[in-house]
Design a protein around this motif. Structure first.
Motif, PDB file in Angstrom:
ATOM      1  N   ALA A   2      28.950 114.332  -5.340  1.00 36.11           N
ATOM      2  CA  ALA A   2      30.310 113.997  -4.924  1.00 36.11           C
ATOM      3  C   ALA A   2      31.264 114.283  -6.078  1.00 36.11           C
ATOM      4  CB  ALA A   2      30.416 112.520  -4.534  1.00 36.11           C
ATOM      5  N   VAL A   3      32.546 114.195  -5.788  1.00 41.23           N
ATOM      6  CA  VAL A   3      33.554 114.161  -6.841  1.00 41.23           C
ATOM      7  C   VAL A   3      33.777 112.687  -7.175  1.00 41.23           C
ATOM      8  CG1 VAL A   3      35.890 114.746  -7.544  1.00 41.23           C
ATOM      9  CG2 VAL A   3      34.636 116.267  -5.998  1.00 41.23           C
ATOM     10  N   TYR A   4      33.699 112.363  -8.450  1.00 43.06           N
ATOM     11  CA  TYR A   4      33.830 110.985  -8.900  1.00 43.06           C
ATOM     12  C   TYR A   4      35.201 110.777  -9.536  1.00 43.06           C
ATOM     13  CZ  TYR A   4      28.951 110.047  -7.913  1.00 43.06           C
ATOM     14  OH  TYR A   4      27.750 109.847  -7.271  1.00 43.06           O
ATOM     15  N   TYR A   5      35.826 109.666  -9.164  1.00 41.78           N
ATOM     16  CA  TYR A   5      37.149 109.300  -9.647  1.00 41.78           C
ATOM     17  C   TYR A   5      37.124 107.877 -10.194  1.00 41.78           C
ATOM     18  CZ  TYR A   5      38.570 112.904  -6.218  1.00 41.78           C
ATOM     19  OH  TYR A   5      38.705 114.060  -5.481  1.00 41.78           O
ATOM     20  N   CYS A   6      38.053 107.594 -11.084  1.00 43.44           N
ATOM     21  CA  CYS A   6      38.264 106.198 -11.456  1.00 43.44           C
ATOM     22  C   CYS A   6      39.688 105.808 -11.084  1.00 43.44           C
ATOM     23  CB  CYS A   6      38.002 105.955 -12.938  1.00 43.44           C
ATOM     24  SG  CYS A   6      39.255 106.605 -14.037  1.00 43.44           S
ATOM     25  N   ASN A   7      39.878 104.533 -10.906  1.00 45.94           N
ATOM     26  CA  ASN A   7      41.185 103.989 -10.580  1.00 45.94           C
ATOM     27  C   ASN A   7      41.042 102.478 -10.613  1.00 45.94           C
ATOM     28  OD1 ASN A   7      43.848 103.590  -9.580  1.00 45.94           O
ATOM     29  ND2 ASN A   7      43.668 105.406  -8.294  1.00 45.94           N
ATOM     30  N   SER A   8      42.165 101.816 -10.549  1.00 42.99           N
ATOM     31  CA  SER A   8      42.100 100.374 -10.414  1.00 42.99           C
ATOM     32  C   SER A   8      41.588 100.049  -9.014  1.00 42.99           C
ATOM     33  CB  SER A   8      43.471  99.758 -10.654  1.00 42.99           C
ATOM     34  OG  SER A   8      44.420 100.324  -9.766  1.00 42.99           O
ATOM     35  N   ASN A   9      41.290  98.798  -8.789  1.00 43.68           N
ATOM     36  CA  ASN A   9      40.876  98.363  -7.465  1.00 43.68           C
ATOM     37  C   ASN A   9      41.632  97.086  -7.123  1.00 43.68           C
ATOM     38  OD1 ASN A   9      38.488  96.520  -5.851  1.00 43.68           O
ATOM     39  ND2 ASN A   9      39.035  98.536  -5.059  1.00 43.68           N
ATOM     40  N   PRO A  10      42.490  97.128  -6.097  1.00 39.53           N
ATOM     41  CA  PRO A  10      42.753  98.270  -5.221  1.00 39.53           C
ATOM     42  C   PRO A  10      43.387  99.424  -5.983  1.00 39.53           C
ATOM     43  CG  PRO A  10      44.342  96.535  -4.814  1.00 39.53           C
ATOM     44  CD  PRO A  10      43.300  95.951  -5.716  1.00 39.53           C
ATOM     45  N   PRO A  11      43.225 100.630  -5.475  1.00 41.74           N
ATOM     46  CA  PRO A  11      43.664 101.805  -6.234  1.00 41.74           C
ATOM     47  C   PRO A  11      45.190 101.952  -6.267  1.00 41.74           C
ATOM     48  CG  PRO A  11      42.869 102.471  -4.083  1.00 41.74           C
ATOM     49  CD  PRO A  11      42.557 101.020  -4.220  1.00 41.74           C
ATOM     50  N   ALA A  12      45.674 102.453  -7.409  1.00 46.84           N
ATOM     51  CA  ALA A  12      47.081 102.811  -7.547  1.00 46.84           C
ATOM     52  C   ALA A  12      47.222 104.229  -7.019  1.00 46.84           C
ATOM     53  CB  ALA A  12      47.484 102.733  -9.015  1.00 46.84           C
ATOM     54  N   GLN A  13      47.843 104.371  -5.881  1.00 41.98           N
ATOM     55  CA  GLN A  13      47.804 105.643  -5.155  1.00 41.98           C
ATOM     56  C   GLN A  13      48.397 106.807  -5.941  1.00 41.98           C
ATOM     57  OE1 GLN A  13      46.012 106.191  -2.581  1.00 41.98           O
ATOM     58  NE2 GLN A  13      45.467 104.029  -2.372  1.00 41.98           N
ATOM     59  N   GLY A  14      49.365 106.573  -6.738  1.00 41.01           N
ATOM     60  CA  GLY A  14      49.996 107.672  -7.455  1.00 41.01           C
ATOM     61  C   GLY A  14      49.282 108.081  -8.724  1.00 41.01           C
ATOM     62  N   TYR A  15      48.153 107.483  -9.031  1.00 34.65           N
ATOM     63  CA  TYR A  15      47.487 107.706 -10.308  1.00 34.65           C
ATOM     64  C   TYR A  15      46.118 108.362 -10.180  1.00 34.65           C
ATOM     65  CZ  TYR A  15      51.081 104.866 -12.487  1.00 34.65           C
ATOM     66  OH  TYR A  15      52.277 104.385 -12.941  1.00 34.65           O
ATOM     67  N   TRP A  16      45.739 108.792  -8.968  1.00 28.99           N
ATOM     68  CA  TRP A  16      44.455 109.469  -8.820  1.00 28.99           C
ATOM     69  C   TRP A  16      44.431 110.708  -9.713  1.00 28.99           C
ATOM     70  CZ3 TRP A  16      40.529 107.099  -6.739  1.00 28.99           C
ATOM     71  CH2 TRP A  16      40.721 106.164  -5.710  1.00 28.99           C
ATOM     72  N   GLY A  17      43.343 110.874 -10.432  1.00 28.16           N
ATOM     73  CA  GLY A  17      43.158 112.067 -11.239  1.00 28.16           C
ATOM     74  C   GLY A  17      42.486 113.160 -10.438  1.00 28.16           C
ATOM     75  N   GLN A  18      42.068 114.209 -11.132  1.00 30.01           N
ATOM     76  CA  GLN A  18      41.406 115.337 -10.480  1.00 30.01           C
ATOM     77  C   GLN A  18      39.953 115.026 -10.133  1.00 30.01           C
ATOM     78  OE1 GLN A  18      43.039 118.264  -9.608  1.00 30.01           O
ATOM     79  NE2 GLN A  18      44.775 116.948 -10.174  1.00 30.01           N
ATOM     80  N   GLY A  19      39.409 114.001 -10.775  1.00 32.87           N
ATOM     81  CA  GLY A  19      38.015 113.682 -10.535  1.00 32.87           C
ATOM     82  C   GLY A  19      37.097 114.608 -11.308  1.00 32.87           C
ATOM     83  N   THR A  20      35.821 114.289 -11.292  1.00 27.12           N
ATOM     84  CA  THR A  20      34.825 115.136 -11.934  1.00 27.12           C
ATOM     85  C   THR A  20      33.663 115.328 -10.969  1.00 27.12           C
ATOM     86  OG1 THR A  20      33.479 115.447 -13.927  1.00 27.12           O
ATOM     87  CG2 THR A  20      33.660 113.186 -13.113  1.00 27.12           C
ATOM     88  N   GLN A  21      33.298 116.586 -10.786  1.00 31.51           N
ATOM     89  CA  GLN A  21      32.246 116.916  -9.821  1.00 31.51           C
ATOM     90  C   GLN A  21      30.874 116.599 -10.418  1.00 31.51           C
ATOM     91  OE1 GLN A  21      32.393 118.430  -6.551  1.00 31.51           O
ATOM     92  NE2 GLN A  21      30.218 117.894  -6.563  1.00 31.51           N
ATOM     93  N   VAL A  22      30.056 115.922  -9.626  1.00 33.56           N
ATOM     94  CA  VAL A  22      28.655 115.707  -9.979  1.00 33.56           C
ATOM     95  C   VAL A  22      27.821 116.284  -8.840  1.00 33.56           C
ATOM     96  CG1 VAL A  22      26.837 114.022 -10.435  1.00 33.56           C
ATOM     97  CG2 VAL A  22      29.147 113.638 -11.313  1.00 33.56           C
ATOM     98  N   THR A  23      27.019 117.273  -9.162  1.00 35.59           N
ATOM     99  CA  THR A  23      26.141 117.892  -8.176  1.00 35.59           C
ATOM    100  C   THR A  23      24.700 117.648  -8.587  1.00 35.59           C
ATOM    101  OG1 THR A  23      27.770 119.619  -7.719  1.00 35.59           O
ATOM    102  CG2 THR A  23      25.491 120.042  -7.042  1.00 35.59           C
ATOM    103  N   VAL A  24      23.952 117.005  -7.720  1.00 35.94           N
ATOM    104  CA  VAL A  24      22.560 116.678  -8.019  1.00 35.94           C
ATOM    105  C   VAL A  24      21.672 117.663  -7.267  1.00 35.94           C
ATOM    106  CG1 VAL A  24      20.787 114.887  -8.048  1.00 35.94           C
ATOM    107  CG2 VAL A  24      23.220 114.260  -8.232  1.00 35.94           C
ATOM    108  N   SER A  25      21.049 118.539  -8.022  1.00 40.82           N
ATOM    109  CA  SER A  25      20.248 119.587  -7.403  1.00 40.82           C
ATOM    110  C   SER A  25      19.260 120.134  -8.404  1.00 40.82           C
ATOM    111  CB  SER A  25      21.152 120.712  -6.901  1.00 40.82           C
ATOM    112  OG  SER A  25      20.367 121.797  -6.401  1.00 40.82           O
ATOM    113  N   SER A  26      18.107 120.555  -7.899  1.00 35.56           N
ATOM    114  CA  SER A  26      17.117 121.177  -8.777  1.00 35.56           C
ATOM    115  C   SER A  26      17.267 122.696  -8.716  1.00 35.56           C
ATOM    116  CB  SER A  26      15.713 120.749  -8.360  1.00 35.56           C
ATOM    117  OG  SER A  26      15.486 121.033  -6.988  1.00 35.56           O
TER     118      SER A  26
END
Length: 115
Positions: free
Chosen positions: A91-115
């Motif tokens: 998935a693409v992983y993001y951080c944010n507050s919870n509940p999330p601050a809608q205007g502050y989402w970053g680009q995220g970082t892709q994590v791909t689990v595969s052999s």
């Protein structure tokens, strides 16, 4: 608005244990929880783990026992330690507050689990 900045590894083998980092550009005043979210292709973004200001951690069942969240307040950074990764963690992983601050989402970082 200044956004969260996530970083980490891209491709990981099943069973791998990477760590993701998130730089929080915002003041933490008023933020009670910080969380890591993920969005798999074709699915809605979901909260997978969050940490309260008192250190209490809440996980979704799918990552319980495998993921750990921590913070370094001096560095304004939130970490996600991931263990025993599975293909369904891709998935693409993001951080944010919870509940999330809608205007502050970053680009995220892709994590791909595969052999």
């Amino acid at each position: 608005q200044v956004q969260f900045v996530e970083s980490g590894v891209g491709l990981v083998q099943p069973g791998g244990s990477p760590r993701l980092s998130c730089l929080n550009p915002r003041s933490t005043v008023g933020i009670h929880y910080m969380g890591w979210y993920r969005q798999a292709q074709g699915k809605q973004r979901e909260l997978v783990v969050r940490i309260a200001i008192d250190g209490r951690v809440t996980f979704v069942d799918s990552v319980k026992g495998r993921f750990t969240i921590s913070t370094d307040n001096e560095k304004n950074t939130v970490y996600l330690e991931m263990n025993n990764l599975k293909p369904e963690d891709t998935a693409v992983y993001y951080c944010n507050s919870n509940p999330p601050a809608q205007g502050y989402w970053g680009q995220g970082t892709q994590v791909t689990v595969s052999s």
